[in-house]
Design a protein around this motif. Structure first.
Motif, PDB file in Angstrom:
ATOM      1  N   PRO A 206      40.511 -11.425  39.002  1.00 35.35           N
ATOM      2  CA  PRO A 206      40.703 -12.279  37.827  1.00 35.35           C
ATOM      3  C   PRO A 206      40.486 -11.567  36.496  1.00 35.35           C
ATOM      4  N   VAL A 207      39.570 -10.603  36.453  1.00 35.80           N
ATOM      5  CA  VAL A 207      39.197  -9.931  35.197  1.00 35.80           C
ATOM      6  C   VAL A 207      38.730  -8.513  35.518  1.00 35.80           C
ATOM      7  N   GLY A 208      39.048  -7.575  34.628  1.00 34.36           N
ATOM      8  CA  GLY A 208      38.346  -6.306  34.703  1.00 34.36           C
ATOM      9  C   GLY A 208      39.191  -5.057  34.823  1.00 34.36           C
ATOM     10  N   SER A 209      38.770  -4.026  34.097  1.00 35.04           N
ATOM     11  CA  SER A 209      39.342  -2.686  34.178  1.00 35.04           C
ATOM     12  C   SER A 209      38.199  -1.676  34.225  1.00 35.04           C
ATOM     13  N   VAL A 210      38.524  -0.471  34.658  1.00 35.27           N
ATOM     14  CA  VAL A 210      37.535   0.601  34.740  1.00 35.27           C
ATOM     15  C   VAL A 210      38.108   1.848  34.087  1.00 35.27           C
ATOM     16  N   LEU A 211      37.274   2.545  33.327  1.00 31.46           N
ATOM     17  CA  LEU A 211      37.647   3.837  32.749  1.00 31.46           C
ATOM     18  C   LEU A 211      36.887   4.919  33.504  1.00 31.46           C
ATOM     19  N   VAL A 212      37.619   5.827  34.150  1.00 33.83           N
ATOM     20  CA  VAL A 212      36.994   6.930  34.879  1.00 33.83           C
ATOM     21  C   VAL A 212      37.032   8.177  34.012  1.00 33.83           C
ATOM     22  N   MET A 213      35.970   8.995  34.134  1.00 36.92           N
ATOM     23  CA  MET A 213      35.789  10.108  33.190  1.00 36.92           C
ATOM     24  C   MET A 213      34.779  11.107  33.734  1.00 36.92           C
ATOM     25  N   SER A 214      34.447  12.086  32.900  1.00 39.89           N
ATOM     26  CA  SER A 214      33.431  13.078  33.243  1.00 39.89           C
ATOM     27  C   SER A 214      32.045  12.568  32.843  1.00 39.89           C
ATOM     28  N   GLU A 215      31.022  13.162  33.434  1.00 41.48           N
ATOM     29  CA  GLU A 215      29.639  12.835  33.061  1.00 41.48           C
ATOM     30  C   GLU A 215      29.403  13.130  31.592  1.00 41.48           C
ATOM     31  N   LEU A 222      30.011   4.853  26.683  1.00 43.95           N
ATOM     32  CA  LEU A 222      29.109   3.703  26.777  1.00 43.95           C
ATOM     33  C   LEU A 222      28.784   3.162  25.380  1.00 43.95           C
ATOM     34  N   ARG A 223      28.581   4.059  24.443  1.00 43.32           N
ATOM     35  CA  ARG A 223      28.309   3.647  23.062  1.00 43.32           C
ATOM     36  C   ARG A 223      29.528   2.972  22.441  1.00 43.32           C
ATOM     37  N   ILE A 224      30.717   3.537  22.673  1.00 48.74           N
ATOM     38  CA  ILE A 224      31.939   2.942  22.121  1.00 48.74           C
ATOM     39  C   ILE A 224      32.160   1.544  22.697  1.00 48.74           C
ATOM     40  N   ARG A 225      31.928   1.401  24.005  1.00 48.53           N
ATOM     41  CA  ARG A 225      32.080   0.074  24.613  1.00 48.53           C
ATOM     42  C   ARG A 225      31.152  -0.932  23.944  1.00 48.53           C
ATOM     43  N   LYS A 226      29.932  -0.508  23.635  1.00 55.49           N
ATOM     44  CA  LYS A 226      28.979  -1.380  22.965  1.00 55.49           C
ATOM     45  C   LYS A 226      29.498  -1.772  21.580  1.00 55.49           C
ATOM     46  N   VAL A 227      30.004  -0.801  20.843  1.00 52.37           N
ATOM     47  CA  VAL A 227      30.528  -1.053  19.498  1.00 52.37           C
ATOM     48  C   VAL A 227      31.686  -2.049  19.544  1.00 52.37           C
ATOM     49  N   LEU A 228      32.522  -1.935  20.567  1.00 52.29           N
ATOM     50  CA  LEU A 228      33.686  -2.818  20.698  1.00 52.29           C
ATOM     51  C   LEU A 228      33.327  -4.180  21.286  1.00 52.29           C
ATOM     52  N   GLY A 229      32.062  -4.353  21.660  1.00 51.26           N
ATOM     53  CA  GLY A 229      31.635  -5.647  22.190  1.00 51.26           C
ATOM     54  C   GLY A 229      31.900  -5.825  23.664  1.00 51.26           C
ATOM     55  N   GLY A 230      31.994  -4.727  24.400  1.00 51.52           N
ATOM     56  CA  GLY A 230      32.354  -4.809  25.811  1.00 51.52           C
ATOM     57  C   GLY A 230      31.199  -4.869  26.779  1.00 51.52           C
ATOM     58  N   GLY A 231      29.973  -4.888  26.277  1.00 55.51           N
ATOM     59  CA  GLY A 231      28.831  -4.988  27.178  1.00 55.51           C
ATOM     60  C   GLY A 231      28.705  -6.406  27.726  1.00 55.51           C
ATOM     61  N   MET A 232      28.677  -6.539  29.053  1.00 53.31           N
ATOM     62  CA  MET A 232      28.543  -7.854  29.686  1.00 53.31           C
ATOM     63  C   MET A 232      27.243  -7.903  30.475  1.00 53.31           C
ATOM     64  N   ARG A 233      26.762  -9.066  30.757  1.00 59.65           N
ATOM     65  CA  ARG A 233      25.487  -9.222  31.456  1.00 59.65           C
ATOM     66  C   ARG A 233      25.704  -9.221  32.979  1.00 59.65           C
ATOM     67  N   GLN A 234      25.685 -10.386  33.622  1.00 66.83           N
ATOM     68  CA  GLN A 234      25.842 -10.414  35.081  1.00 66.83           C
ATOM     69  C   GLN A 234      27.324 -10.270  35.463  1.00 66.83           C
ATOM     70  N   ALA A 235      27.847  -9.108  35.134  1.00 67.91           N
ATOM     71  CA  ALA A 235      29.272  -8.850  35.349  1.00 67.91           C
ATOM     72  C   ALA A 235      29.598  -8.554  36.802  1.00 67.91           C
ATOM     73  N   GLY A 236      28.588  -8.482  37.657  1.00 64.69           N
ATOM     74  CA  GLY A 236      28.824  -8.194  39.063  1.00 64.69           C
ATOM     75  C   GLY A 236      29.686  -9.212  39.766  1.00 64.69           C
ATOM     76  N   PHE A 237      29.690 -10.456  39.267  1.00 61.72           N
ATOM     77  CA  PHE A 237      30.576 -11.460  39.863  1.00 61.72           C
ATOM     78  C   PHE A 237      32.039 -11.042  39.695  1.00 61.72           C
ATOM     79  N   LEU A 238      32.346 -10.413  38.568  1.00 59.67           N
ATOM     80  CA  LEU A 238      33.698  -9.911  38.336  1.00 59.67           C
ATOM     81  C   LEU A 238      33.926  -8.606  39.087  1.00 59.67           C
ATOM     82  N   ALA A 239      32.932  -7.742  39.076  1.00 59.16           N
ATOM     83  CA  ALA A 239      33.047  -6.462  39.779  1.00 59.16           C
ATOM     84  C   ALA A 239      33.203  -6.671  41.282  1.00 59.16           C
ATOM     85  N   GLY A 240      32.578  -7.744  41.810  1.00 65.01           N
ATOM     86  CA  GLY A 240      32.724  -8.051  43.230  1.00 65.01           C
ATOM     87  C   GLY A 240      34.173  -8.303  43.600  1.00 65.01           C
ATOM     88  N   ALA A 241      34.902  -8.980  42.712  1.00 62.50           N
ATOM     89  CA  ALA A 241      36.330  -9.218  42.947  1.00 62.50           C
ATOM     90  C   ALA A 241      37.103  -7.907  42.933  1.00 62.50           C
TER      91      ALA A 241
END
Length: 341
Positions: A206-215, A222-241
């Motif tokens: 239903p929802v979700g994308s992943v960005l794969v990258m180097s360490e 992670l900082r850019i995602r925070k700036v863009l407002g992409g930090g979610m809390r119990q997002a595991g319900f979406l990740a489970g899908a």
């Protein structure tokens, strides 16, 4: 029976996927304490043979993060004129990163190594923006689900290495390309600096994308995602899908591709059709005769409970997906063959 061929984003979670979501252990992903999100990120990174990954609420945000990760304001990226990052991400390239786009006239959304080479601005010519990034899309959305050949991707990688450019893949529908071309995802991981992948299209989540990258890139992403407002809390319900989709819905994409090709074949034989673009995956793009209005075609199909979309300039689109079943497919094929203008 309503049949929605507007996009592969319209799918609903299956009962098994809903169970996976319901049973997913969760935590606070902003603190990186959601075990299901952590598992999805690890699985997706491993799938492509890359070091790490980050979960996003949308493919647009994942792409925008990658662009900001690889560029500085005033610089320029190279992409095809059909690129999603330019046409369908709300001007985010300029708004979020202050970057301009050098758009190339590729073939069905795909560009060549020579085109990239020719488009790079001389780094010592300070009057023009500094070229720092090449962004490709595979499969191409506006190009009708076309897939790059691995040799062509490798050729562009060599140009990037030669000129010190970063290399990003908008792989929203990379799953379709992998299945259609029988490609190894590990090859992609070796070629690209970052890859965005979407689970809410052909994969049926239903929802979700992943960005794969180097360490190395992870802390900044992670900082850019925070700036863009992409930090979610119990997002595991979406990740489970998404985990369920990765483990169960990849190979079944062949069914979507078969049905799309059959739609294309039927459309080619109709006297009110002007042209049908080659069908490689799950997207069918076609044009009607100049004497027929797109809106009329859409309305006629709507009356038969079939929804499709317009791309403008005479082009119409159908997209097959998980919720488009064989009984629906048979009905649509028959409905198309019976339509008269």
């Amino acid at each position: 029976m309503e049949i929605n061929l507007v996009s592969d984003t319209v799918t609903k979670p299956t009962p098994d996927m809903l169970r996976a979501m319901f049973n997913a252990p969760v935590g606070d992903d902003v603190f990186k304490q959601d075990p299901t999100v952590n598992e999805l990120e690890a699985k997706t990174a491993a799938f492509f043979g890359m070091q790490t990954a980050l979960f996003f609420p949308s493919g647009t945000m994942a792409n925008q993060t990658a662009i900001k990760l690889h560029t500085q304001p005033g610089e320029q990226l190279i992409a095809d004129k059909y690129a999603h990052i330019f046409n369908y991400e709300g001007g985010g390239v300029s708004f979020n990163s202050g970057v301009s786009c050098r758009l190339l006239d590729g073939n069905r959304g795909m560009i060549t190594a020579q085109q990239v080479e020719d488009a790079i601005n001389p780094p010592d010519f300070y009057h023009s923006p500094l070229t720092t990034l090449v962004s490709l899309e595979n499969t191409t959305n506006k190009g009708g689900g076309a897939c790059y050949e691995m040799l062509d991707l490798l050729g562009i990688r060599k140009v990037c290495d030669k000129h010190g450019l970063k290399y990003h893949l908008d792989g929203a529908r990379i799953w379709n390309a992998l299945v259609a071309k029988n490609q190894d995802p590990l090859h992609y991981g070796k070629l690209f600096d970052t890859i965005s992948v979407c689970f809410s299209k052909g994969m049926g989540a239903p929802v979700g994308s992943v960005l794969v990258m180097s360490e190395k890139d992870y802390p900044k992403a992670l900082r850019i995602r925070k700036v863009l407002g992409g930090g979610m809390r119990q997002a595991g319900f979406l990740a489970g899908a998404a985990i369920y989709a990765l483990e169960n819905n990849l190979e079944r994409l062949t069914e979507d591709h078969r049905r799309a090709k059959e739609l294309g074949k039927v459309l080619k034989g109709l006297n009110w059709i002007q042209s049908v673009e080659p069908v490689e995956t799950n997207i069918v793009i076609f044009s009607v005769k100049p004497t027929i209005q797109d809106a009329v075609v859409i309305e006629k199909l709507k009356q038969k409970n079939i929804a499709i979309s317009s791309l403008g300039k005479g082009k119409l689109r159908m997209v097959t997906h998980l919720d488009y079943k064989e009984v629906m497919h048979t009905y649509v094929l028959e409905a198309l063959e019976k339509m008269v203008f």
